[in-house]
Write an enzyme that holds these catalytic residues in place. Structure first.
Site, mmCIF file in Angstrom:
data_model
loop_
_atom_site.group_PDB
_atom_site.id
_atom_site.type_symbol
_atom_site.label_atom_id
_atom_site.label_comp_id
_atom_site.label_asym_id
_atom_site.label_seq_id
_atom_site.Cartn_x
_atom_site.Cartn_y
_atom_site.Cartn_z
ATOM 1 N NE ARG A 155 -3.772 -2.383 1.933
ATOM 2 C CZ ARG A 155 -4.403 -3.118 2.838
ATOM 3 N NH1 ARG A 155 -4.178 -2.913 4.124
ATOM 4 N NH2 ARG A 155 -5.225 -4.059 2.453
ATOM 5 C CG PHE A 168 -4.224 -3.577 -7.750
ATOM 6 C CD1 PHE A 168 -3.834 -2.317 -7.373
ATOM 7 C CD2 PHE A 168 -3.650 -4.134 -8.906
ATOM 8 C CE1 PHE A 168 -2.894 -1.610 -8.098
ATOM 9 C CE2 PHE A 168 -2.703 -3.435 -9.640
ATOM 10 C CZ PHE A 168 -2.334 -2.173 -9.232
ATOM 11 C CD GLU A 169 -0.677 -3.951 -3.572
ATOM 12 O OE1 GLU A 169 -0.545 -4.307 -2.395
ATOM 13 O OE2 GLU A 169 0.105 -4.293 -4.479
ATOM 14 N N GLY A 170 -6.157 -4.165 -1.765
ATOM 15 C CA GLY A 170 -7.240 -3.817 -0.840
ATOM 16 C C GLY A 170 -8.007 -2.649 -1.422
#
Lengths: 593, 324, 263
Positions: free
Chosen positions: A263, A400-402
């Site tokens: 993140r 993406f990446e949460g």
């Protein structure tokens, strides 16, 4: 930098500019890594963008290997395993520049060097590191990270992939399907997750050529078309027991910590992407003549360019500030002989900041790509110019990446959890609200910069506490279910962190003496804070309205009015100056050397 | 006496253009300084060249010796050093060429004389010799003044002025060579002509030339298609050669070839002086460059300020159509 | 082979607008980005290639401000071993003969077989410093070199680039100063490992006095030339500028070329 700042603590008091790391603190090593990585990407990767987009055979992997020769791939890998073991700031500079050549390369690069490699770096055994890291450092072997499943996206722990120990005890037999896996088609090494016996969520390193591992055809995507994205299927895939990564049932520690790093690196990537948009949009605007003058000279275009530059400034300030925090924390734990768990702890400390980096930067990048395209007008909608690709590519950053939604909820959620554990003095700060507001009644808005911006910023922090404190008192533990409130609180926290990062950086530059850069930095900060107050006010109002009623609400509103008192400045003039500065360099001007 | 000594430059038996260009400047300067212009030739078997130079109404002095068969900076320096002592010229001018730059700075150091290099204009007024030269690849001009010295050294830019027409016949005088024996420490080996490729661009009728703006070799097919459509050959600037996009024998400019096509289309070439010097013989110059301040536009007949990649595909298409 | 490579920190003005300061003798460089002079970059690469082939040691010498340390360390990151940076505002930088004296002062403190430098600086373009330096050092030289071969017996064979695409091949006895033409090689990127090692390599910052160079001998008074004025030349263009959007421009140009009988 002096004493370590705790994650999330920025919301609860003032921060001394001398405790934050800024791009002006780059040393020679950083500047040289910045230059090498920029030159490499610009001269070697960018010319190949079309081939990358077409997934031309071997192009992306060939470039990754060339980058590896320069050490750009193994920056996070310890020296004894063939890497460079560079500091986090260096790694971020590389990540930033890996994103100037479009999202496809950046995604392949990031999946390999970041989420694909780091689980082994941080959680691998000595044997696992010895076996895998040297090949990953040279990009002879390509890594992928397979967490998401059809039914486990944001709800990652709802993993259906199952691992069962073989009768001879030598293998785990994996069955299940992973989805949207970057680098899947090229990968030699896949870090994945499965529940042992359907219960204990555990991480594994899987060789892609293992029998029973198959890769589905490429997904057809909106953007980052040059990156490989496929499903990975495990059908009785026999994974040697020694390939279990970290501890049985502790896969979540691997998953979440690697995501944290992902993140904050994603934020660094957005800085690079945003800078690139400024370059091509300003160059186009200076060249495109309408009504007998370059459109760059129209004030509305200047306004857009300035807003883009301000966002890049804020992103850059906040991302490297976080990099500095994490680096310092890692240096501290390493000095005391770091165990894996210490490193995990170190990164976890700044989970709030990592989520802020992800959400703020992905949305800033989205805005920049969108306005960048707009400057190109009709041409921007066509594929002839890079604006269209940048627009499509940037969209995935919010997913993406949460997802940004999950990350938003993590921001106040984590803060409140830390408050409960007394890791940060949140409740004390809320208790002190009355006194703070009382003092504010007498206070006048300072006439001078940066005192005026500091005054506003402190009020914005107090406004956050007012909104968050009331919400915490009203809902208690159940606040985790109030998603709308959590997201608004996240918006406020992010805005405060970004503006503060910009302000602290400008102040730090001013201490070094007045320069063109310090003047521009302060102008960008002033514009940002001016534009932020009405937004913050609206968000706080929304939270209060969703939390309180009657007299309690009235009381909160009067506090809100006191806190949002400000004298708007004319931002048109400084924004024109900011744009002119961009035009003078045809790029984000703080990067001049 | 304010004599101006011009070192004529020759290679492989031929006087180079710069030799005559300097004669556009030297006589007037010498007159202003109260002296005369003289030409010096250093070499071996140079009767024809001496006669030709004398045709510009100047006194030609010849140092003719087999030792000077091939250019050698050290030998030239020795000769000039001795002649400066003997002749006491007020000014020595050579070309700012691969020859001139190879010994003039050393000569200046040896004789403790001032040197101004790559001069494009000289003026003597009020007892001071001033030179004009350029900085930042032609974006800025500089005026430099010599402090009083016995001899001023100047290297003059090629192609900066037009050579005058031959006038009356001057005289030729042979001088004794100040150099009596060969120098052991620098030895001429050979000349190597650039490999002759499939195309001799000096003979091309139409040239499409590329520069740094091509960005990378994968854009070359776009240029090739245009060139094919108009039966042009492809040439380029130093940047295009350094980048390896096209072979060395396609380089246009002072260190490459001088070309004289009917039509020269410069694409993504900024137009450094060294490049422009090579296209003086072109009849019509078309320049496409996205930098409106690119010096190439100063010598263009038709100009387009834009990204070459925006222009070329349509240009090729339209040209094909118009030519049926 | 012991090599000295002289490099210069120059502004990139290829696409920048250049403005003369009110003093009339300097340009406003506040908006320029600075980096290694192009030809010097090739000289650095050539020195490293020679070291890789023949062994030895490379010393970087540069005159410039603190800011140029990054450039110098970049050369060390590519394989140069140590560096001397001369920072002294008493040098008459407008006169390459003065600059050559300073560089000679630095070189005299070092053992060397070969001195490499770019044949031309992209800012002032005198093409004089290297050759003057050779004379100051009393060693051989060759300028505008596009190929170097190290021979046995303390000799090198170099190819000088002449006009018209011709090469002049010359043999020289060492020690010698060679000025390097661009395109001689393909300059590498500095690898991170090199960048890290470069931070530990010696970079001496010296003044003229440390080199034993008398400041009076290289200053404006010693220089026999005076920079009187800088100005922006007027560019006259008689070109017909073709206007319109890219397609219109292309179409108009095509018809001019065809109708004008140019093709």
């Amino acid at each position: 930098m002096s004493e370590l700042i705790k994650g999330g603590a920025f919301l609860l008091g003032t921060v001394d500019e001398n405790t934050v790391f800024t791009p002006e603190d780059f040393d020679d090593l950083h500047l040289m890594i910045k230059k090498t990585s920029y030159d490499f990407m610009k001269n070697q990767v960018e010319p190949k963008i079309d081939e990358i987009e077409d997934k031309a055979e071997g192009v992306t992997i060939g470039l990754l290997r060339k980058a590896a020769e320069l050490g750009l791939i193994g920056s996070d890998i310890p020296e004894e395993f063939g890497g460079e073991e560079a500091d986090k700031i260096s790694t971020m500079l590389i990540t930033e520049n890996a994103s100037i050549c479009g999202g496809s390369f950046a995604t392949a690069f990031g999946a390999h060097t970041g989420i694909g490699t780091l689980p082994i770096v941080y959680f691998g055994t000595e044997e696992q590191k010895k076996k895998y890291l040297p090949g990953l450092a040279t990009a002879e072997k390509i890594a992928a990270y397979a967490l998401t499943e059809p039914e486990a996206g944001s709800d990652a722990l709802n993993c259906k992939t199952k691992a069962v120990l073989s009768d001879d005890g030598k293998y785990y037999i994996l069955n299940g399907a992973k989805q949207y896996i970057t680098n899947a088609a090229w990968a030699d090494v896949i870090v994945t997750y499965a529940k042992i016996d359907g219960e204990r969520f555990t991480s594994f390193i899987v060789d892609a050529d293992t029998e029973g591992v198959s890769i589905d055809p490429e997904e057809k995507k909106m953007g980052i078309k040059g990156s490989s994205t496929c499903s990975v299927i495990f059908e009785n895939a026999k994974v040697p027991v020694e390939n279990m990564l970290w501890e049985e049932g502790k896969g979540h520690q691997v998953a979440f910590n690697i995501l944290n790093i992902g993140r904050f690196k994603l934020g660094a990537g957005c800085v690079g992407g945003g800078k690139r948009v400024i370059e091509f949009a300003s160059e186009y605007a200076l060249q495109r003549v309408q009504f007998k003058q370059p459109i760059a000279q129209f004030n509305i275009i200047k306004n857009k360019i300035a807003n883009m530059a301000i966002l890049v400034y804020l992103m850059e300030s906040l991302v490297y500030r976080i990099g500095g925090m994490i680096e310092e924390k890692l240096a501290e734990v390493k000095a005391s002989g770091a165990a894996t768990s210490d490193i995990v702890q170190a990164i976890q400390e700044y989970a709030i900041e990592c989520s802020i980096s992800k959400v703020y930067c992905s949305e800033a990048m989205g805005y920049i790509a969108d306005e960048g395209l707009q400057i190109f007008g009709g041409y921007g909608y066509g594929q002839e110019y890079p604006a269209e690709r940048s627009y499509r590519d940037s969209r995935i950053n919010r997913i993406f990446e949460g997802t940004n939604e999950v990350n938003r909820m993590l921001i106040p959620g984590t803060l409140l959890r830390k408050a409960m554990k007394n890791e940060v003095p949140f409740m004390e700060a809320v208790m002190g609200l009355g006194a703070t507001l009382g003092k504010l009644k007498e206070a006048e808005i300072p006439a001078e910069s940066p005192a005026r911006e500091e005054f506003y910023l402190n009020n914005m922090k107090t406004l956050f506490l007012l909104a968050a404190g009331n919400a915490a008192q009203k809902f208690g533990q159940d606040l985790t279910n109030e998603q709308e409130i959590l997201c608004r609180l996240a918006d406020m926290a992010m805005e405060v962190f970004a503006a503060e990062s910009g302000l602290l950086r400008a102040k730090k530059m001013l201490v070094q003496g007045e320069s063109e850069n310090s003047i521009m930095a302060m102008k960008m900060t002033q514009c940002c804070i001016n534009d932020m107050i009405p937004k913050m006010e609206a968000w706080a109002r929304e939270v209060i309205a969703g939390t309180l009623e009657g007299e309690a609400a009235s009381k909160a509103y009067s506090g809100l009015r006191l806190l949002t008192r400000f004298e708007p400045i004319n931002t048109f003039i400084p924004k024109r100056e900011i744009a002119d500065e961009v035009y003078a360099y045809k790029k984000y001007f703080l990067d001049r050397n | 006496m304010g004599n101006v000594l011009v070192l004529a430059e020759h290679r492989q038996g031929v006087l180079r253009d710069i030799s005559f260009e300097m004669l556009a400047v030297a006589p007037k300067l010498a007159a202003d300084m109260g002296g005369e212009a003289m030409v010096l030739l250093i070499g071996s078997s140079m009767d024809d060249m001496a006669k030709k130079a004398a045709g510009y109404g100047v006194k030609v002095m010849v140092v003719d010796d087999p030792l000077f068969k091939d250019f050698n900076a050290d030998k030239y320096q020795k000769v000039l050093s001795a002649l400066i002592d003997d002749l006491k010229p007020a000014v020595v001018i050579t070309g700012h060429t691969a020859q001139g730059v190879d010994f003039m700075p050393a000569l200046a150091v040896e004789k403790k004389l001032p040197l101004i290099a790559e001069v494009i204009g000289l003026e003597y007024a009020g007892g001071t010799l001033k030179a004009t030269r350029q900085l930042y690849s032609g974006k800025v001009n500089a005026t430099l003044a010599f402090k009083p010295a016995d001899t001023y050294l100047v290297t003059f830019r090629e192609g900066a002025v037009e050579a005058p027409a031959p006038s009356s016949a001057g005289t030729v005088e042979k001088l004794d060579s100040p150099l009596k024996e060969d120098l052991p420490y620098r030895k001429f080996v050979e000349y190597i002509e650039s490999e002759v490729g499939d195309v001799d661009i000096t003979q091309s009728n139409i040239l499409v030339a590329i520069g740094r703006g091509l960005k990378e070799d994968k854009n070359l097919p776009l240029i090739e298609e245009l060139a094919k459509a108009i039966k042009a050959d492809i040439a380029g600037s130093r940047a295009a050669i350094d980048a390896g996009w096209i072979p060395h024998d396609r380089q246009v400019g002072t260190s490459g070839k001088s070309v004289k096509p009917k039509l020269y289309i410069a694409m993504g070439i900024s137009g450094a002086f060294q490049h422009i010097a090579g296209i003086k013989g072109a009849k019509t110059v078309v320049a496409i460059n996205k930098d409106p301040d690119a010096p190439i536009f100063a010598v263009a007949d038709y100009a387009i300020v834009d990204d070459m990649f925006k222009i070329i595909p349509k240009l090729t298409e339209k040209l094909k159509e118009l030519k049926g | 082979m012991k090599t000295i490579v002289c490099i210069k920190y120059v502004p990139d003005t290829s696409e920048a607008e250049v403005k003369v300061n009110p003093d009339g003798i300097t340009v406003d460089s506040s908006r320029f980005s600075f980096d290694i002079n192009d030809a010097d970059n090739y000289a650095v690469e050539e020195s490293v290639l020679i070291k890789e082939a023949k062994g030895g040691e490379i010393t970087v010498v540069s005159i410039g401000p603190k800011k140029s340390d990054v450039m110098i360390r970049m050369a060390m990151a590519k394989g140069c071993d140590k560096a001397v940076r001369i920072e002294d505002d008493r040098i008459a930088g407008h006169d390459p003969l003065m600059v050559a004296k300073v560089l000679a002062g630095a070189a005299k403190g070092e053992e060397f077989d070969l001195v490499l430098t770019g044949c031309m600086a992209s800012d002032d373009g005198h093409m004089s410093t290297g050759v003057a330096l050779a004379e100051e050092l009393g060693v051989n030289h060759a300028s505008m070199v596009k190929k170097i071969e190290v021979l046995d017996g303390g000799k090198i064979k170099v190819s000088r680039e002449l006009e018209g695409g011709l090469m002049e091949v010359v043999e020289l006895e060492l020690p010698a100063v060679i000025t390097i033409q661009t395109g001689i090689n393909e300059p590498r990127y500095a690898p991170i490992r090199g960048i890290r090692e470069a931070q530990k390599k010696e970079l001496k910052v010296v003044k003229l006095d440390d080199l034993g160079v008398d400041p009076a001998s290289v200053g404006p008074d010693a220089s026999q030339i005076i920079l009187e004025a800088l100005y922006i030349p007027e560019v006259e263009s008689s070109a017909e500028f073709i206007a319109g959007d890219p397609n219109e421009k292309a179409e108009k140009l095509a018809s001019i070329l065809v109708k004008g009988g140019l093709i």
